[in-house]
Enzyme design. Structure first.
Site, short mmCIF file in Angstrom:
data_model
loop_
_atom_site.label_atom_id
_atom_site.label_comp_id
_atom_site.label_asym_id
_atom_site.label_seq_id
_atom_site.Cartn_x
_atom_site.Cartn_y
_atom_site.Cartn_z
N MET A 131 -50.91 99.66 147.66
CA MET A 131 -51.52 100.80 148.35
C MET A 131 -52.92 100.45 148.84
O MET A 131 -53.33 100.83 149.94
CB MET A 131 -51.57 102.02 147.43
CG MET A 131 -52.09 103.27 148.10
SD MET A 131 -51.08 103.75 149.52
CE MET A 131 -50.04 105.00 148.79
N LYS A 179 -65.48 115.37 109.97
CA LYS A 179 -64.67 114.97 108.81
C LYS A 179 -64.86 115.91 107.62
O LYS A 179 -63.91 116.21 106.89
CB LYS A 179 -65.05 113.54 108.42
CG LYS A 179 -64.04 112.91 107.48
CD LYS A 179 -64.28 111.41 107.35
CE LYS A 179 -63.24 110.79 106.41
NZ LYS A 179 -63.49 109.35 106.25
N PHE A 207 -72.14 105.87 112.94
CA PHE A 207 -71.05 104.96 113.29
C PHE A 207 -69.90 105.75 113.91
O PHE A 207 -69.47 106.76 113.38
CB PHE A 207 -70.56 104.22 112.02
CG PHE A 207 -69.41 103.29 112.30
CD1 PHE A 207 -69.56 102.20 113.15
CD2 PHE A 207 -68.17 103.51 111.72
CE1 PHE A 207 -68.50 101.35 113.41
CE2 PHE A 207 -67.11 102.66 111.98
CZ PHE A 207 -67.26 101.58 112.83
N GLN A 208 -69.44 105.28 115.04
CA GLN A 208 -68.34 105.90 115.78
C GLN A 208 -68.61 107.37 116.12
O GLN A 208 -67.70 108.20 116.11
CB GLN A 208 -67.01 105.74 115.04
CG GLN A 208 -66.63 104.26 114.97
CD GLN A 208 -65.19 103.99 114.63
OE1 GLN A 208 -64.60 104.71 113.85
NE2 GLN A 208 -64.64 102.92 115.21
N GLU A 236 -55.38 104.81 122.67
CA GLU A 236 -55.40 106.28 122.70
C GLU A 236 -55.08 106.83 124.08
O GLU A 236 -54.52 107.92 124.21
CB GLU A 236 -56.75 106.82 122.23
CG GLU A 236 -56.98 106.69 120.73
CD GLU A 236 -57.56 105.34 120.36
OE1 GLU A 236 -57.69 104.47 121.25
OE2 GLU A 236 -57.86 105.14 119.16
C1 LIG Z 1 -57.06 103.75 137.08
C2 LIG Z 1 -57.05 103.52 138.56
N1 LIG Z 1 -57.79 102.54 139.10
C3 LIG Z 1 -57.78 102.33 140.43
C4 LIG Z 1 -57.03 103.10 141.26
C5 LIG Z 1 -57.03 102.87 142.78
N2 LIG Z 1 -55.67 102.46 143.22
C6 LIG Z 1 -54.82 103.34 143.77
S1 LIG Z 1 -53.33 102.65 144.10
C7 LIG Z 1 -53.84 101.15 143.58
C8 LIG Z 1 -52.91 99.97 143.61
C9 LIG Z 1 -51.74 100.14 142.69
O1 LIG Z 1 -51.00 98.94 142.66
P1 LIG Z 1 -49.54 98.98 142.05
O2 LIG Z 1 -49.53 99.71 140.79
O3 LIG Z 1 -49.00 97.58 142.03
O4 LIG Z 1 -48.75 99.86 143.09
P2 LIG Z 1 -48.31 99.50 144.59
O5 LIG Z 1 -49.24 100.25 145.49
O6 LIG Z 1 -48.41 98.03 144.75
O7 LIG Z 1 -46.92 100.01 144.65
C10 LIG Z 1 -55.17 101.19 143.15
C11 LIG Z 1 -55.93 100.04 142.66
C12 LIG Z 1 -56.28 104.13 140.67
N3 LIG Z 1 -55.54 104.96 141.38
N4 LIG Z 1 -56.28 104.30 139.32
#
Ligand SMILES: Cc1ncc(C[n+]2csc(CCOP(=O)(O)OP(=O)(O)O)c2C)c(N)n1
Ligand SMILES: [Mg+2]
Lengths: 88, 625
Positions: free
Chosen positions: B517, B198, B148-149, B86
């Protein structure tokens, strides 16, 4: 979050009597870091509307922000800042 | 707060003179059929959602609607697109809304279906994206029984959405649903959740064909904002300050796009010559290839945009909110600006972060048109030759750049090649991380609604489902998901959705073997201890994954000399295509204004010229986010 300049503010909110409306107001204050010092809810002449009286503390900027944020809630009819007192 | 109301709670909207009655007015419809009929009346052309017990009546009504209203070519008027999760449906609806400007619609079941929708709803709220999300709920009589749910969706979503309705009275269903669309698109747009038990879906109702909930408070405030017009005095004060300025700058945010004000902005700039920098959300609000465009400002903005912000003496903020990725240190933001003007649709944003000298709350398009007309009528002509020359010099001397001689594939080079081939006309979605910032920096956006990114929430996993939604909004456009190897994993199940529906979109994974990042911050603030951000021991073969999900074109690019040919092939492929590029794992995002730092402390890295030696920030990692 605590506030340094602790003036007490009384807010009077007219609220549409919808499911979850009170939760939304209380939730907004909590989410924006305001602790509600006092809260009362009373019926009004219009059964579809309740009046909330709410006491919070904080400086003017924080007060202005929470007033504007409260006005963004769909069920809120009006918000008034009715009193300011020295915090005890 | 559930008082029995004596008054009727819905009132028909005033019918315009000569308006025709809805052809189904007075017909007996089930609640579920009412839902689908209101969708049809609101112009909904695609739904995104996953089935389940509590939403089955609505799903069945969609089936019957599509069966009885199929076009001559057999096309369904309201196809229901089924994701893997979802959350995918929510981001598809959001991607559709961002790419089209229309309301995106998702329909999911109760409990887990609805809780999986929380992230996209919050994401859309934070980026002001119009959505209507319909959730099934356990029957009215079972609410509160830990059925449920069952999940308290109205409580959960209240904190995340623009508004939530729990429909417990069947006779209010029709007006509630219509009101949900009005709320989603009016004022500052946002997601509206309608939770429908529902038994309400199964209720026997008489269709009215018109009518909304009164919402007196909301409508009164909306009307006041929409009436808000600039007076002659307002315009005079604005131009008096602007005429004093030598270095005026426009700071445009996502609000320009949401308000459909890009053309008005173009015209305003043509009239008065102010250079424009945009936020991440505002990319495309002003053609980034224009000589007066400074591209993005902020934490990872271009050096030239950030220097222009440092240098400006007048700042006009349009649908932008001075958030912490732009004004991390509000008092040091635009330090020489003697006059800051702000226009926004949301009164709560005015002066929220930074005091302003002039503001207007109202529709942006009208405000810009009014200002332009006033300025032209009063012969306002600004002498900005020196400032334009200064801006051009900033763009030349502090241009984006990187290690072009590296033996490793640089992510920036991949994006430059994509930009060259697409001419800045593709629709781009992203995950979150370095690749997102590189895409923002190195790609051009000629028009609004080409750039779909999770700006405020920064939700990894956004890119792929958002691209799917965007392809439904713009079937003929070239849609590219620029994703990260970690972000794409979050909703990788949606690869299959791409091929199931035969969408020709392109998925690009910039693979730096982990959370780049996060590693960049760990390098800067945690002495390079790469806790949980390295994926070199992970075994995933993205190409096999894409092939397993039916991608006929799935390749890995590992050699720099193959870059141009591979990217060209990738973009030219007619169907769904998946390209993984093994990039330099140490590539960084520059410039960078550290958290809580001022633009004067911007680090530009080794390849972008800085104006001054960077001043180290004194805040420790604990103070940063
Ligand atoms: C759902 C979620 N969990 C954690 C984060 C924290 N976070 C920000 S950037 C990042 C790394 C992203 O890695 P990737 O998608 O490989 O991108 P890159 O920076 O390597 O280009 C994380 C863990 C986030 N922004 N969103
Ligand atoms: Mg990565």
């Amino acid at each position: 979050m605590t506030m340094s300049t602790a003036m007490k503010h009384t807010l009077s909110i007219l609220l549409q009597n919808e499911a979850g409306a009170l939760v939304r107001v209380a939730g907004l204050f909590a989410a924006r870091g305001h602790n509600i010092d006092a809260l009362s809810v009373v019926a009004t002449d219009d059964p579809a509307v309740s009046r909330l009286t709410l006491v919070v503390h904080g400086d003017d900027a924080r007060l202005a922000q929470i007033l504007s944020q409260t006005r963004r809630l769909v069920d809120v009819l009006t918000v008034e800042h009715t009193a300011t007192d020295e915090a005890t | 707060m559930n008082a029995q109301l004596t008054e009727p709670k819905t009132k028909p909207a005033p019918a315009p003179a000569g308006a025709t009655r809805h052809p189904l007015a007075g017909h007996a419809l089930s609640g579920a059929e009412v839902v689908v009929q209101v969708f049809a009346d609101e112009g909904v052309e695609v739904l995104f959602g996953y089935s389940g017990g509590a939403i089955l009546p609505v799903y069945d009504a969609v089936f019957r609607h599509n069966a009885t209203h199929a076009g001559a070519d057999g096309r369904e008027p309201m196809p229901l697109i089924v994701p893997a999760n979802e959350q995918g449906a929510g981001f598809m609806a959001a991607g559709y809304a961002r790419a089209s400007g229309k309301v995106g619609v998702a329909v999911v079941t109760s409990g887990p279906g609805a809780t999986n929708m929380v992230t996209p709803v919050r994401d859309s709220m934070a980026d002001s994206i119009p959505m209507v999300v319909v959730c099934g709920q356990v029957p009215t009589g079972a609410i509160g029984s830990d059925a449920f749910q069952e999940a308290p969706i109205s409580n959960i979503m209240s904190a995340c959405a623009k508004h939530v309705f729990l429909v417990t009275e069947p006779e209010r269903l029709e007006a509630t649903l219509r009101t949900a669309f009005t709320l989603a698109r009016s004022g500052r747009p946002g997601p509206v959740v309608v939770d429908i038990p529902k038994d309400v879906q199964n209720a026997a109702l008489a269709f009215a064909g018109e009518g909304e909930l009164p919402l007196p408070g909301y409508r009164a405030r909306l009307a006041a904002v929409e009436r808000g017009a600039l007076t002659d005095e307002d315009c005079a004060a604005f131009f008096a300050a602007l005429k004093q300025a030598r270095r005026p700058l426009i700071y445009a945010g996502g609000g320009v796009i949401a308000a459909g004000a890009a053309e008005a902005l173009r015209d305003f700039v043509d009239a008065f010559g102010l250079p424009v920098t945009t936020t991440l959300m505002g990319l495309g609000a002003f053609d980034t290839t224009d000589p007066l465009a400074l591209h993005m400002l902020g934490m990872h903005g271009t050096a030239y945009a950030n220097y222009a912000v440092e240098d400006c003496d007048f700042l006009l903020a349009l649908g932008a909110r001075f958030d912490d990725r732009v004004a991390g240190l509000p008092e040091a933001f635009a330090p020489l600006a003697r006059f800051i003007a702000q226009v926004d649709i949301d009164p709560a944003e005015v002066g929220k972060v930074k005091p302003v000298q002039w503001h207007h709350v109202g529709p942006l398009k009208r405000a810009l048109e009014r200002l332009a007309a006033y300025g032209r009528a009063h012969g306002v002509a600004l002498e900005l030759g020196d400032w334009h020359a200064h801006v051009a010099a900033l763009k030349r001397d502090h241009a984006m750049n990187y290690d072009r001689d590296s033996a490793l594939i640089q992510p920036y080079a991949v994006l430059e090649e994509i930009d060259r081939l697409t001419g800045g006309r593709a629709v781009i979605s992203t995950g979150v991380g370095q690749h997102q910032m590189w895409a923002a920096q190195y790609l051009n956006f000629r028009a609004p609604r080409q750039w779909l990114t999770s700006g405020s929430m920064g939700t990894m996993g956004f890119g792929l489902p958002a691209a799917i939604g965007a392809q439904f909004a713009r079937p003929d456009a070239l849609v590219i998901d620029v994703d990260g190897d970690a972000s794409i994993r979050m909703n990788i199940g949606e690869l299959e959705t791409v091929t199931t529906y035969g969408l020709p979109l392109k998925v690009l994974v910039l693979n730096n073997v982990g959370d780049g990042m996060v590693r960049q911050w760990q390098k800067l603030f945690f002495k390079g201890r790469f806790m949980a951000s390295d994926k070199s021991l992970h075994r995933k073969d993205f190409i096999k994954a894409a092939e397993a999900d039916g991608f006929a074109w799935a390749r890995r690019l590992e050699r720099k000399e193959d870059l141009a040919a591979t990217v060209a092939d990738f973009l030219a492929f007619e169907g769904p295509a998946f390209l993984e590029v093994m990039i330099d794992p140490d590539a960084g995002v520059y410039p960078m204004v550290g958290p809580g730092a001022s633009y004067a402390q911007m680090i530009t890295g080794e390849h972008i010229a800085s104006r001054s030696a960077p001043v180290p920030t004194d805040a420790g990692p604990a103070a940063m986010f």
